[in-house]
Design a protein around this motif. Structure first.
Motif, PDB file in Angstrom:
ATOM      1  N   ASN A   1     -39.590  67.192  17.530  1.00  0.00           N
ATOM      2  CA  ASN A   1     -38.762  67.031  18.730  1.00  0.00           C
ATOM      3  C   ASN A   1     -38.582  68.394  19.393  1.00  0.00           C
ATOM      4  O   ASN A   1     -39.071  69.399  18.871  1.00  0.00           O
ATOM      5  CB  ASN A   1     -37.411  66.406  18.378  1.00  0.00           C
ATOM      6  CG  ASN A   1     -36.751  67.165  17.253  1.00  0.00           C
ATOM      7  OD1 ASN A   1     -36.687  68.394  17.308  1.00  0.00           O
ATOM      8  ND2 ASN A   1     -36.290  66.464  16.226  1.00  0.00           N
ATOM      9  N   LEU A   2     -37.909  68.393  20.521  1.00  0.00           N
ATOM     10  CA  LEU A   2     -37.779  69.642  21.273  1.00  0.00           C
ATOM     11  C   LEU A   2     -37.147  70.747  20.435  1.00  0.00           C
ATOM     12  O   LEU A   2     -37.569  71.888  20.465  1.00  0.00           O
ATOM     13  CB  LEU A   2     -36.954  69.412  22.545  1.00  0.00           C
ATOM     14  CG  LEU A   2     -37.627  68.657  23.688  1.00  0.00           C
ATOM     15  CD1 LEU A   2     -36.759  68.742  24.937  1.00  0.00           C
ATOM     16  CD2 LEU A   2     -39.012  69.202  23.977  1.00  0.00           C
TER      17      LEU A   2
ATOM     18  N   LYS B   1     -37.234  71.170  17.267  1.00  0.00           N
ATOM     19  CA  LYS B   1     -38.170  71.712  16.282  1.00  0.00           C
ATOM     20  C   LYS B   1     -39.177  72.660  16.946  1.00  0.00           C
ATOM     21  O   LYS B   1     -39.500  73.705  16.391  1.00  0.00           O
ATOM     22  CB  LYS B   1     -38.903  70.570  15.584  1.00  0.00           C
ATOM     23  CG  LYS B   1     -39.905  71.076  14.569  1.00  0.00           C
ATOM     24  CD  LYS B   1     -40.272  70.044  13.557  1.00  0.00           C
ATOM     25  CE  LYS B   1     -41.215  70.672  12.535  1.00  0.00           C
ATOM     26  NZ  LYS B   1     -41.856  69.679  11.711  1.00  0.00           N
ATOM     27  N   ILE B   2     -39.637  72.266  18.136  1.00  0.00           N
ATOM     28  CA  ILE B   2     -40.606  73.128  18.829  1.00  0.00           C
ATOM     29  C   ILE B   2     -39.953  74.462  19.182  1.00  0.00           C
ATOM     30  O   ILE B   2     -40.528  75.522  18.966  1.00  0.00           O
ATOM     31  CB  ILE B   2     -41.144  72.455  20.110  1.00  0.00           C
ATOM     32  CG1 ILE B   2     -41.792  71.106  19.759  1.00  0.00           C
ATOM     33  CG2 ILE B   2     -42.176  73.342  20.786  1.00  0.00           C
ATOM     34  CD1 ILE B   2     -42.220  70.302  20.965  1.00  0.00           C
TER      35      ILE B   2
ATOM     36  N   SER C   1     -39.361  76.572  16.124  1.00  0.00           N
ATOM     37  CA  SER C   1     -40.647  77.108  15.658  1.00  0.00           C
ATOM     38  C   SER C   1     -41.079  78.282  16.519  1.00  0.00           C
ATOM     39  O   SER C   1     -41.580  79.289  16.006  1.00  0.00           O
ATOM     40  CB  SER C   1     -41.723  76.035  15.699  1.00  0.00           C
ATOM     41  OG  SER C   1     -41.396  74.972  14.860  1.00  0.00           O
ATOM     42  N   ASN C   2     -40.869  78.155  17.826  1.00  0.00           N
ATOM     43  CA  ASN C   2     -41.220  79.258  18.714  1.00  0.00           C
ATOM     44  C   ASN C   2     -40.417  80.505  18.396  1.00  0.00           C
ATOM     45  O   ASN C   2     -40.944  81.608  18.415  1.00  0.00           O
ATOM     46  CB  ASN C   2     -40.988  78.852  20.174  1.00  0.00           C
ATOM     47  CG  ASN C   2     -42.148  78.047  20.718  1.00  0.00           C
ATOM     48  OD1 ASN C   2     -43.281  78.240  20.296  1.00  0.00           O
ATOM     49  ND2 ASN C   2     -41.863  77.135  21.619  1.00  0.00           N
TER      50      ASN C   2
ATOM     51  N   ASP D   1     -41.651  81.994  15.266  1.00  0.00           N
ATOM     52  CA  ASP D   1     -42.980  82.549  15.427  1.00  0.00           C
ATOM     53  C   ASP D   1     -42.922  84.002  15.885  1.00  0.00           C
ATOM     54  O   ASP D   1     -43.843  84.776  15.646  1.00  0.00           O
ATOM     55  CB  ASP D   1     -43.743  81.703  16.455  1.00  0.00           C
ATOM     56  CG  ASP D   1     -45.235  81.951  16.366  1.00  0.00           C
ATOM     57  OD1 ASP D   1     -45.743  81.905  15.229  1.00  0.00           O
ATOM     58  OD2 ASP D   1     -45.868  82.177  17.403  1.00  0.00           O
TER      59      ASP D   1
ATOM     60  N   GLU E   1     -50.463  76.757  26.680  1.00  0.00           N
ATOM     61  CA  GLU E   1     -49.732  75.834  25.807  1.00  0.00           C
ATOM     62  C   GLU E   1     -48.905  74.843  26.628  1.00  0.00           C
ATOM     63  O   GLU E   1     -48.846  73.655  26.329  1.00  0.00           O
ATOM     64  CB  GLU E   1     -48.798  76.681  24.961  1.00  0.00           C
ATOM     65  CG  GLU E   1     -48.693  76.282  23.523  1.00  0.00           C
ATOM     66  CD  GLU E   1     -47.908  77.326  22.782  1.00  0.00           C
ATOM     67  OE1 GLU E   1     -48.499  78.355  22.430  1.00  0.00           O
ATOM     68  OE2 GLU E   1     -46.698  77.110  22.563  1.00  0.00           O
TER      69      GLU E   1
ATOM     70  N   ALA F   1     -46.992  77.978  17.735  1.00  0.00           N
ATOM     71  CA  ALA F   1     -45.957  78.140  16.710  1.00  0.00           C
ATOM     72  C   ALA F   1     -45.918  76.974  15.715  1.00  0.00           C
ATOM     73  O   ALA F   1     -45.297  77.083  14.664  1.00  0.00           O
ATOM     74  CB  ALA F   1     -44.593  78.287  17.378  1.00  0.00           C
ATOM     75  N   LEU F   2     -46.588  75.881  16.054  1.00  0.00           N
ATOM     76  CA  LEU F   2     -46.486  74.695  15.200  1.00  0.00           C
ATOM     77  C   LEU F   2     -47.648  74.614  14.216  1.00  0.00           C
ATOM     78  O   LEU F   2     -48.733  75.126  14.456  1.00  0.00           O
ATOM     79  CB  LEU F   2     -46.462  73.429  16.068  1.00  0.00           C
ATOM     80  CG  LEU F   2     -45.282  73.284  17.020  1.00  0.00           C
ATOM     81  CD1 LEU F   2     -45.429  72.013  17.841  1.00  0.00           C
ATOM     82  CD2 LEU F   2     -43.967  73.255  16.251  1.00  0.00           C
TER      83      LEU F   2
ATOM     84  N   TYR G   1     -45.334  62.367  20.031  1.00  0.00           N
ATOM     85  CA  TYR G   1     -43.991  62.633  20.558  1.00  0.00           C
ATOM     86  C   TYR G   1     -43.992  62.704  22.078  1.00  0.00           C
ATOM     87  O   TYR G   1     -43.165  62.075  22.739  1.00  0.00           O
ATOM     88  CB  TYR G   1     -43.460  63.941  19.966  1.00  0.00           C
ATOM     89  CG  TYR G   1     -42.161  64.411  20.574  1.00  0.00           C
ATOM     90  CD1 TYR G   1     -40.995  63.666  20.424  1.00  0.00           C
ATOM     91  CD2 TYR G   1     -42.106  65.595  21.319  1.00  0.00           C
ATOM     92  CE1 TYR G   1     -39.811  64.082  20.992  1.00  0.00           C
ATOM     93  CE2 TYR G   1     -40.923  66.008  21.884  1.00  0.00           C
ATOM     94  CZ  TYR G   1     -39.776  65.252  21.724  1.00  0.00           C
ATOM     95  OH  TYR G   1     -38.607  65.673  22.287  1.00  0.00           O
TER      96      TYR G   1
END
Lengths: 417, 208
Positions: free
Chosen positions: A2-3, A5-6, A9-10, A13, A318, B93-94, B105
């Motif tokens: 989901n948003l 998590k993204i 993660s960013n 990173d 991306e 990043a994923l 999703y």
């Protein structure tokens, strides 16, 4: 997936960039919150201790020093005054009550103050153990003192001269603990209280005079003193440090204060005025620190801005990819906004924890040096506004570069790389 | 299935394209060959609804899609079209599995972990699922992007130069996998390329 998590993660990173942004935000928040907390606590302590005292009479000198030493027990006294003169000056129908104070000794760094039981009543003190002093050399210990020194009723000790532990010990006369007070959340917790006669006795001892026997006299007279101040005991040549005065009518009292200042060798000080003066002095420093903290928070916002701006350039493909996979631009805009939001929230939480930690360390330090303590855990109403401010800055910093999402040409970006 | 008629597009008045008509049924593979500058990618982007044609028609599953609005085009694309780009690109990043689930999703579908696992096994990168995509080799990355295009069971798979950066071995492997996987889900496969190696393995082809 989901948003949230993204975006986390960013952030993970690019750990260093995220760390810097969060750290800056946390520092700014911590400083402001620490200032708010400390300011609030100091103000609370100061006003609670001053409540009900309209005027302090003492030796000439700095009025602020007189207030600090007599009410807050944190500065050296201005000197001694003749008890007889102080009593005479306060013998007036305007005066509701007087409490004499005599300082000069300590035990393990905790001040021993000679006074009368009215001082305890003034703080509405209750006894954990034992009872109020009746005779000279009997002493009542405040809650913190008793706890920190492990004192209990029946213990006895010799005091030291001055206000620190290095003073010369008065070995000849020993104090006997007759009472332990409950916590009052006031300066009383950090001190020990004994009849005036004890202080005189301890120091007269140095002059080889036997006075201790007379101890109960002054007390007895004080107890008869229902007419408030009119019948203060008059001990020839006895000295006290200061006198706390309550007026029936504070406005009229000011006239009396003026006349004492003009016509005697004593001075009067009004706690409210002196404390306002003190806060005004500290105010400059606090304002400057707040400004610095604000600048740090804004720099944190800039750091969020720059890192998102750069990463958006890097992540243009991306973004185009996610757009081609069915994401709407608004959704991706929120994705980037979320990164700013996470930094703000984390920064705020860490900042609040840091400020509590800072206050705790400060409080330990202050308690050791000044026997003043802070209550650490309260969350302030102002911190809610601080939270909104942090969110606003994080969102603003994130939203400007994130608007770039709306300018991405999907086909061109995907075809170019 | 996918079909186009009289499709035209112009970036500017002096840069106009007119594309040949073609149709590709389910389980069929169509190769569109052309040299650089002939508008291969443009053609693919038109079919993928990433660009709006200046004239002509496109049907996917007998539905006319050339006039869809931007947001319904995005929705249609997410659910019915799988795209494989020349260079494999991912959300940096994923992890690999999260990149696969991302296409579920973003299309608003249930996140099918089983399907991702199954695709990873049949495409041979199951042991890399929890790695970052940058840790994979070029060939592995290309296989992950094939898996990603298949995640939503699309009716059409569009591949833009899927083999041009691969050596002969990998090239054949990738095209075989692509054909096999699209047949498995009953989709049409359209490959746009200048890679002459593919001429011999695909039966239907047109040239730009």
């Amino acid at each position: 997936m989901n948003l949230l998590k993204i975006s986390t993660s960013n952030l993970k990173d690019k750990p260093l960039t995220s760390f810097l942004s969060i750290l800056l935000m946390a520092l700014g928040i911590a400083i402001i919150s620490l200032l708010l907390l400390a300011g609030k606590q100091i103000e609370e302590k100061f006003t609670r201790n001053v409540a009900g005292i309209d005027m302090v009479i003492g030796a000439k000198g700095s009025p602020l020093q007189l207030i600090l030493s007599s009410i807050y027990q944190i500065d050296a006294p201005t000197g001694n005054i003749p008890m007889e003169e102080a009593t005479r000056l306060t013998r007036s129908p305007l005066v509701k009550s007087v409490i004499p104070l005599s300082m000069g000794d300590n035990y393990q760094g905790y001040r021993i103050v000679g006074t009368n039981p009215k001082y305890l009543e003034h703080f509405q003190a209750e006894f954990e153990q034992g009872k109020v002093f009746e005779n000279a050399m009997e002493i009542v210990a405040g809650a913190k003192v008793a706890k920190n020194l492990g004192l209990k009723v029946g213990d006895s000790f010799a005091s030291q001269h001055g206000y620190d532990q290095e003073g010369h010990a008065h070995d000849a006369k020993k104090f006997k603990v007759v009472g332990i007070l409950k916590n009052t959340n006031s300066v009383l917790d950090q001190m020990m209280v004994t009849p005036l006669e004890s202080v005189w006795a301890v120091h007269d001892e140095e002059h080889h005079e036997e006075e201790a026997g007379k101890g109960a006299n002054a007390l007895k007279l004080l107890e008869e003193d229902n007419n408030a101040g009119a019948n203060m005991p008059v001990d020839e040549g006895k000295e006290i440090t200061s006198m706390l005065v309550k007026f029936r009518n504070p406005a009229m009292g000011m006239m009396m204060a003026r006349s004492i200042n003009l016509n005697s060798t004593l001075q009067t000080a009004t706690p409210a005025i002196e404390i306002n003066r003190l806060f005004a002095l500290m105010g400059f420093g606090i304002d400057a620190l707040k400004l610095i903290a604000l600048v740090i928070i804004i720099v944190s916002g800039l750091s969020v801005f720059v890192s998102l701006y750069n990463s958006l350039k890097e992540r243009k493909y991306e973004m185009a990819l996610m757009l081609s996979m069915g994401a709407s631009r608004t959704r991706l805009f929120f994705l980037l906004l979320l990164e700013g939001l996470i930094i703000s929230v984390l920064g705020f939480v860490i900042g609040i924890i840091l400020s509590r930690l800072g206050l705790w360390i400060m409080s330990e330090n202050i308690e050791q040096n000044f026997h003043y303590d802070f209550n650490v855990l309260s969350l302030l109403k102002e911190e809610f506004w601080l939270f909104l401010g942090a969110l606003f800055i994080g969102l603003l910093a994130a939203s400007i570069p994130s608007l770039g999402i709306y300018n991405i040409n999907i086909s061109k970006t995907l075809a170019d790389e | 299935m996918i079909a186009t008629q009289n499709l035209t597009f112009a970036y500017a008045t002096d840069k106009q394209f007119a594309f040949p008509d073609f149709s590709c049924a389910d389980r069929e593979t169509m190769l569109i060959l052309g040299k650089s500058g002939k508008g291969k990618t443009t053609f693919l982007h038109l079919m993928a609804l990433l660009l709006k044609p200046t004239g002509g028609k496109i049907q996917i599953n007998n539905q006319e899609i050339s006039q869809l609005s931007v947001s319904s085009a995005a929705d249609f694309r997410a659910k019915n079209v799988g795209i494989i780009y020349q260079k494999p690109h991912f959300v940096h990043a994923l992890s690999v599995i999260d990149n696969l689930l991302l296409s579920n999703y973003l299309a608003g579908k249930n996140q099918a972990k089983d399907k991702a696992q199954h695709l990873a096994e049949s495409l041979g990168f199951a042991e890399h699922l929890s790695k970052k995509t940058t840790q994979l080799s070029q060939g592995e990355q290309q296989r992950v992007s094939i898996a990603r295009a298949l995640m939503n069971n699309p009716s059409v798979i569009l591949a833009d130069e899927p083999t041009s950066s691969l050596d002969d071995d990998n090239c054949m492997k990738v095209i075989d996998l692509l054909k096999k996987q699209t047949q498995e889900i009953g989709a049409s496969l359209v490959v746009v390329t200048h890679d002459q190696r593919l001429k011999d393995v695909v039966e239907k082809r047109i040239a730009l």
